[in-house]
Write a protein that holds these residues in place. Structure first.
Motif, short mmCIF file in Angstrom:
data_model
loop_
_atom_site.label_atom_id
_atom_site.label_comp_id
_atom_site.label_asym_id
_atom_site.label_seq_id
_atom_site.Cartn_x
_atom_site.Cartn_y
_atom_site.Cartn_z
N GLU A 194 0.82 -1.21 0.00
CA GLU A 194 0.00 0.00 0.00
C GLU A 194 0.86 1.26 0.00
OE1 GLU A 194 -3.98 -1.41 2.43
OE2 GLU A 194 -2.12 -1.10 3.55
N LEU A 195 1.99 1.20 0.71
CA LEU A 195 2.90 2.35 0.74
C LEU A 195 3.47 2.63 -0.66
CD1 LEU A 195 4.84 1.59 4.04
CD2 LEU A 195 3.17 3.42 3.69
N LYS A 196 3.84 1.57 -1.35
CA LYS A 196 4.37 1.74 -2.72
C LYS A 196 3.30 2.32 -3.63
CE LYS A 196 7.93 -1.86 -2.61
NZ LYS A 196 8.39 -3.17 -3.18
N SER A 197 2.08 1.83 -3.47
CA SER A 197 0.98 2.34 -4.29
C SER A 197 0.73 3.82 -4.01
CB SER A 197 -0.29 1.52 -4.02
OG SER A 197 -1.37 2.00 -4.79
N GLU A 235 12.44 2.62 -3.22
CA GLU A 235 13.18 2.03 -2.11
C GLU A 235 12.99 2.94 -0.90
OE1 GLU A 235 17.25 1.37 -3.08
OE2 GLU A 235 16.80 0.02 -4.76
N PHE A 236 12.44 2.39 0.18
CA PHE A 236 12.16 3.20 1.36
C PHE A 236 13.38 3.27 2.26
CE2 PHE A 236 7.83 1.45 0.33
CZ PHE A 236 7.34 2.65 -0.19
N ASP A 237 13.60 4.45 2.86
CA ASP A 237 14.76 4.64 3.73
C ASP A 237 14.62 3.90 5.05
OD1 ASP A 237 15.85 6.21 1.79
OD2 ASP A 237 15.37 8.12 2.75
N GLY A 238 13.42 3.58 5.41
CA GLY A 238 13.16 2.88 6.66
C GLY A 238 11.67 2.62 6.77
N PRO A 239 11.23 2.03 7.85
CA PRO A 239 9.80 1.78 8.01
C PRO A 239 9.01 3.09 8.03
CG PRO A 239 11.09 0.54 9.63
CD PRO A 239 12.02 1.52 8.99
N ALA A 240 7.89 3.10 7.37
CA ALA A 240 7.01 4.27 7.44
C ALA A 240 6.49 4.42 8.87
CB ALA A 240 5.85 4.12 6.46
N ALA A 241 6.20 5.64 9.24
CA ALA A 241 5.76 5.88 10.62
C ALA A 241 4.64 6.92 10.64
CB ALA A 241 6.93 6.37 11.47
N ILE A 242 3.83 6.85 11.67
CA ILE A 242 2.79 7.85 11.89
C ILE A 242 3.24 8.74 13.04
CG2 ILE A 242 0.40 8.25 12.58
CD1 ILE A 242 -0.35 5.64 11.21
N GLU A 243 3.49 10.00 12.70
CA GLU A 243 3.98 10.97 13.68
C GLU A 243 2.95 12.09 13.83
OE1 GLU A 243 7.61 12.31 11.99
OE2 GLU A 243 8.57 10.32 12.01
N GLU A 271 -0.23 11.98 14.07
CA GLU A 271 -1.37 11.70 13.19
C GLU A 271 -1.02 11.82 11.70
OE1 GLU A 271 -3.75 10.54 14.94
OE2 GLU A 271 -2.99 11.28 16.85
N VAL A 272 0.25 11.95 11.39
CA VAL A 272 0.68 12.12 10.00
C VAL A 272 1.52 10.92 9.58
CG1 VAL A 272 1.96 13.56 8.37
CG2 VAL A 272 0.70 14.63 10.24
N LEU A 273 1.14 10.30 8.47
CA LEU A 273 1.91 9.20 7.90
C LEU A 273 3.06 9.79 7.10
CD1 LEU A 273 2.34 6.19 7.05
CD2 LEU A 273 0.76 6.66 5.15
N VAL A 274 4.28 9.35 7.41
CA VAL A 274 5.47 9.86 6.73
C VAL A 274 6.12 8.72 5.95
CG1 VAL A 274 7.71 10.99 6.99
CG2 VAL A 274 5.83 11.55 8.56
N ILE A 275 6.28 8.93 4.65
CA ILE A 275 6.94 7.96 3.77
C ILE A 275 8.16 8.63 3.17
CG2 ILE A 275 6.71 6.41 1.80
CD1 ILE A 275 3.70 6.54 2.13
N LYS A 292 3.97 13.20 3.02
CA LYS A 292 3.20 13.20 4.26
C LYS A 292 1.72 13.12 3.94
CE LYS A 292 6.42 15.57 7.34
NZ LYS A 292 6.56 16.62 8.37
N TYR A 293 1.01 12.32 4.75
CA TYR A 293 -0.42 12.10 4.52
C TYR A 293 -1.18 12.19 5.83
CZ TYR A 293 1.33 9.84 0.23
OH TYR A 293 1.96 9.57 -0.96
#
Length: 278
Positions: free
Chosen positions: A28-31, A92-100, A102-106, A122-123
């Motif tokens: 889903e992150l890639k999409s 290629e992701f630099d690391g695991p995505a995180a929610i900071e 209330e914001v999803l950071v990819i 940011k989402y």
């Protein structure tokens, strides 16, 4: 896409939610990433951020206009940046995505050559869907080395080549070239390509006592490879060279070499003593 370091826009004020949704799966992150960058790419090509603006979060739309987005990314438009090729690849992701907060950071990259594309997206979650609220995109290409750096690079490559010729063994030289070239050629094939040097016991070690003359000036060729071409004014014969490099791990690595020892002819001449194939 060479030599471009471009801009970013990130939103600060965000809405707090009662409960954060889980971090999306990697698929889903890639999409999400591809969808956002594709919309961004279309806006750049159209020179119009109206459609891109409609696809972002309601929160962001309230704080910025399509015209403002266009002005922020005007450099992309002016330099005609085309991100379409990367959209066929997986990020290629630099690391695991995180929610900071209330914001999803990819955050990640597309390690394309010669220019790598880095992104930070940011989402916020609106009506059970992740909507873009911030974007940063950098397109970073290698820069031409300075004259001093180019001289050092050429000398290093040619002396390594000369050591291989003197030893009649290209194993060490093979280890020092670009990874992409090592996969295409063996030490024995290199030795065969430069057989005329080893058989005639050619020694170009005297180049260490001279400064190279670059003709033309160091730059990028039609394949986006760094090209160092010229000669060393050694006597009685000049040492002509044509060296091509790519960047691997932020270092210039050799992918092609042509050398000719003669009074006048350059490394492209038909009578060049030895050259590897492009």
């Amino acid at each position: 896409m060479r030599n471009i370091l471009i801009t970013c826009f990130l939103l600060a004020a965000l809405i707090a939610h009662a409960q954060s949704p889980p971090v999306p799966s990697e698929k889903e992150l890639k999409s999400l990433t591809v969808e956002s960058l594709r919309a961004f790419q279309k806006a750049i090509q159209a020179k119009d951020f109206t459609a891109f603006h409609r696809q972002t979060s309601a929160l962001w739309r309230e704080q910025i206009t399509p015209a403002k987005l266009k002005s922020i990314f005007q450099t992309f438009i002016d330099q005609e940046i085309d991100l379409a090729p990367i959209l066929k690849l997986d990020p290629e992701f630099d690391g695991p995505a995180a929610i900071e907060d209330e914001v999803l950071v990819i955050q990640g990259r597309y390690p394309t050559r010669p220019s790598a594309v880095q992104f930070r997206l940011k989402y916020v979650n609106e009506k059970s869907a992740w909507k873009l609220v911030g974007i940063k995109v950098d397109v970073k290409g290698p820069t031409v080395p300075s004259e001093r750096e180019a001289r050092a690079l050429a000398l290093e490559s040619l002396l390594a080549f000369n050591r291989a010729v003197q030893a009649k063994n290209f194993t060490t030289f093979h280890k020092q070239v670009a990874d992409v070239w090592r996969k295409q050629i063996t030490p024995e094939e290199l030795k065969k390509a430069f057989a005329s040097f080893t058989e005639q016991e050619v020694d170009i070690g005297l180049i260490a006592e001279h400064q190279p003359v670059f003709e033309p000036a160091p730059g990028f060729d039609e394949d986006e490879l760094l090209l160092l071409k010229g000669y060393y004014p050694t006597e009685p014969n000049k040492v002509h060279f044509k060296l091509r490099y790519i960047q691997e791990s932020d270092a210039w690595q050799l992918v092609n070499i042509a050398v000719n020892v003669s009074p006048e002819a350059d490394a492209d001449a038909d009578n060049a003593q030895a050259a590897t194939e492009d």
